[in-house]
Design a protein around this motif. Structure first.
Motif, PDB file in Angstrom:
ATOM      1  N   GLN A 174       0.853  -1.188   0.000  1.00 39.96           N
ATOM      2  CA  GLN A 174       0.000   0.000   0.000  1.00 39.96           C
ATOM      3  C   GLN A 174       0.890   1.239   0.000  1.00 39.96           C
ATOM      4  OE1 GLN A 174      -2.550   1.480  -0.938  1.00 39.96           O
ATOM      5  NE2 GLN A 174      -4.212   0.820   0.378  1.00 39.96           N
ATOM      6  N   ARG A 175       0.325   2.398  -0.105  1.00 44.57           N
ATOM      7  CA  ARG A 175       1.055   3.661  -0.067  1.00 44.57           C
ATOM      8  C   ARG A 175       0.581   4.486   1.129  1.00 44.57           C
ATOM      9  NH1 ARG A 175       3.778   1.131  -3.050  1.00 44.57           N
ATOM     10  NH2 ARG A 175       4.522   1.721  -5.098  1.00 44.57           N
ATOM     11  N   MET A 176       1.431   5.433   1.534  1.00 43.31           N
ATOM     12  CA  MET A 176       1.036   6.323   2.629  1.00 43.31           C
ATOM     13  C   MET A 176      -0.094   7.229   2.158  1.00 43.31           C
ATOM     14  SD  MET A 176       4.031   9.230   2.796  1.00 43.31           S
ATOM     15  CE  MET A 176       5.475   8.275   2.419  1.00 43.31           C
ATOM     16  N   PRO A 177      -0.878   7.779   3.072  1.00 46.05           N
ATOM     17  CA  PRO A 177      -1.973   8.675   2.692  1.00 46.05           C
ATOM     18  C   PRO A 177      -1.464   9.934   1.984  1.00 46.05           C
ATOM     19  CG  PRO A 177      -2.126   8.046   5.013  1.00 46.05           C
ATOM     20  CD  PRO A 177      -0.796   7.561   4.512  1.00 46.05           C
ATOM     21  N   LEU A 178      -2.275  10.467   1.088  1.00 47.95           N
ATOM     22  CA  LEU A 178      -1.901  11.678   0.346  1.00 47.95           C
ATOM     23  C   LEU A 178      -1.500  12.823   1.269  1.00 47.95           C
ATOM     24  CD1 LEU A 178      -4.599  11.881  -2.488  1.00 47.95           C
ATOM     25  CD2 LEU A 178      -2.209  11.202  -2.691  1.00 47.95           C
ATOM     26  N   GLU A 179      -2.185  12.941   2.405  1.00 45.13           N
ATOM     27  CA  GLU A 179      -1.907  14.050   3.326  1.00 45.13           C
ATOM     28  C   GLU A 179      -0.473  14.046   3.849  1.00 45.13           C
ATOM     29  OE1 GLU A 179      -3.599  12.141   7.465  1.00 45.13           O
ATOM     30  OE2 GLU A 179      -5.025  12.831   5.969  1.00 45.13           O
ATOM     31  N   ASN A 180       0.233  12.927   3.740  1.00 45.17           N
ATOM     32  CA  ASN A 180       1.618  12.848   4.212  1.00 45.17           C
ATOM     33  C   ASN A 180       2.612  13.522   3.281  1.00 45.17           C
ATOM     34  OD1 ASN A 180       0.408  11.246   6.132  1.00 45.17           O
ATOM     35  ND2 ASN A 180       1.904   9.604   5.998  1.00 45.17           N
ATOM     36  N   PHE A 181       2.228  13.764   2.014  1.00 44.36           N
ATOM     37  CA  PHE A 181       3.212  14.349   1.098  1.00 44.36           C
ATOM     38  C   PHE A 181       2.689  15.478   0.222  1.00 44.36           C
ATOM     39  CE2 PHE A 181       1.584  10.461  -0.876  1.00 44.36           C
ATOM     40  CZ  PHE A 181       1.182  10.913  -2.119  1.00 44.36           C
ATOM     41  N   ILE A 182       1.514  15.986   0.517  1.00 45.69           N
ATOM     42  CA  ILE A 182       1.000  17.167  -0.183  1.00 45.69           C
ATOM     43  C   ILE A 182       0.900  18.307   0.827  1.00 45.69           C
ATOM     44  CG2 ILE A 182      -0.954  18.173  -1.424  1.00 45.69           C
ATOM     45  CD1 ILE A 182      -1.643  15.380  -2.410  1.00 45.69           C
ATOM     46  N   PHE A 183       1.540  19.409   0.507  1.00 42.78           N
ATOM     47  CA  PHE A 183       1.537  20.574   1.398  1.00 42.78           C
ATOM     48  C   PHE A 183       0.933  21.759   0.656  1.00 42.78           C
ATOM     49  CE2 PHE A 183       5.629  18.267   2.113  1.00 42.78           C
ATOM     50  CZ  PHE A 183       5.225  17.563   3.228  1.00 42.78           C
TER      51      PHE A 183
END
Length: 192
Positions: free
Chosen positions: A177-186
């Motif tokens: 799986q991948r980490m949630p989008l919120e972890n790499f979108i600022f």
């Protein structure tokens, strides 16, 4: 539902090809037909690049002799599984064009790799990129000039049963799986 969907979900509606592509380690020794293989590189060369410089280059090992040369600079952990792959491709990028530094050479080459990987999946092939090798030895053995950056090595071929892998790798032979989008979108600026 595909087998991959048991392991992967997306937060938003995206094309299935992005979820289907993963990096198995269990390769069949079945040869890849030349036209099928070249279709991957055809897709790669349509990737976008700054000023259309197309800085990517691929050094292929398709014969047993060529693969043996590549095996000489692979680390043991990768040798444990990738010796069965019928094709190895070293991805390099040209760092300058007409005396000017191409600041995006690695970025652009990454786009070419992504196109290659997605086309491989469409053709029923698997790919597994790796950086677990001696970059300096690869440069020396393959006589790569300094104006090229070594990016990664990719195993290409058909998938085989996970039981053909060493036992320690069998449990890892599934999509992740991948980490949630919120972890790499600022928004607005970088945040920790």
């Amino acid at each position: 539902m595909t087998e991959t969907r048991k392991y992967r979900t997306s937060e938003y509606d995206i094309d299935e090809m992005f979820l289907e592509r993963w990096s198995p380690r269990s390769f069949s020794e079945k040869e890849v037909p030349e036209n099928t293989l070249l279709a991957l590189f055809e897709a790669a060369h349509w990737a976008p690049s700054a000023f259309n410089f197309q800085p990517w280059r691929f050094i292929l090992a398709k014969t047993a002799e060529e693969r043996e040369v590549f095996h000489s600079f692979l680390y043991e952990g990768n040798l444990a599984w990738c010796t069965r792959a019928p094709v190895l491709a070293l991805i390099i990028s040209k760092k300058e064009q007409d005396g000017n530094v191409i600041r995006s050479h690695s970025f652009d080459t990454g786009a070419a790799w992504a196109f290659l990987a997605l086309q491989a999946n469409r053709k029923g092939l698997i790919t597994h990129p790796m950086t677990g090798f001696d970059f300096d030895k690869a440069r020396a053995v393959l006589e790569i000039p300094d104006e090229y950056n070594i990016e990664a090595l990719v195993a290409i071929g058909y998938q085989d049963e996970k039981e053909k892998l060493p036992e320690v790798l069998q449990e890892r032979e599934q999509p992740n799986q991948r980490m949630p989008l919120e972890n790499f979108i600022f928004n607005g600026k970088f945040k920790k």
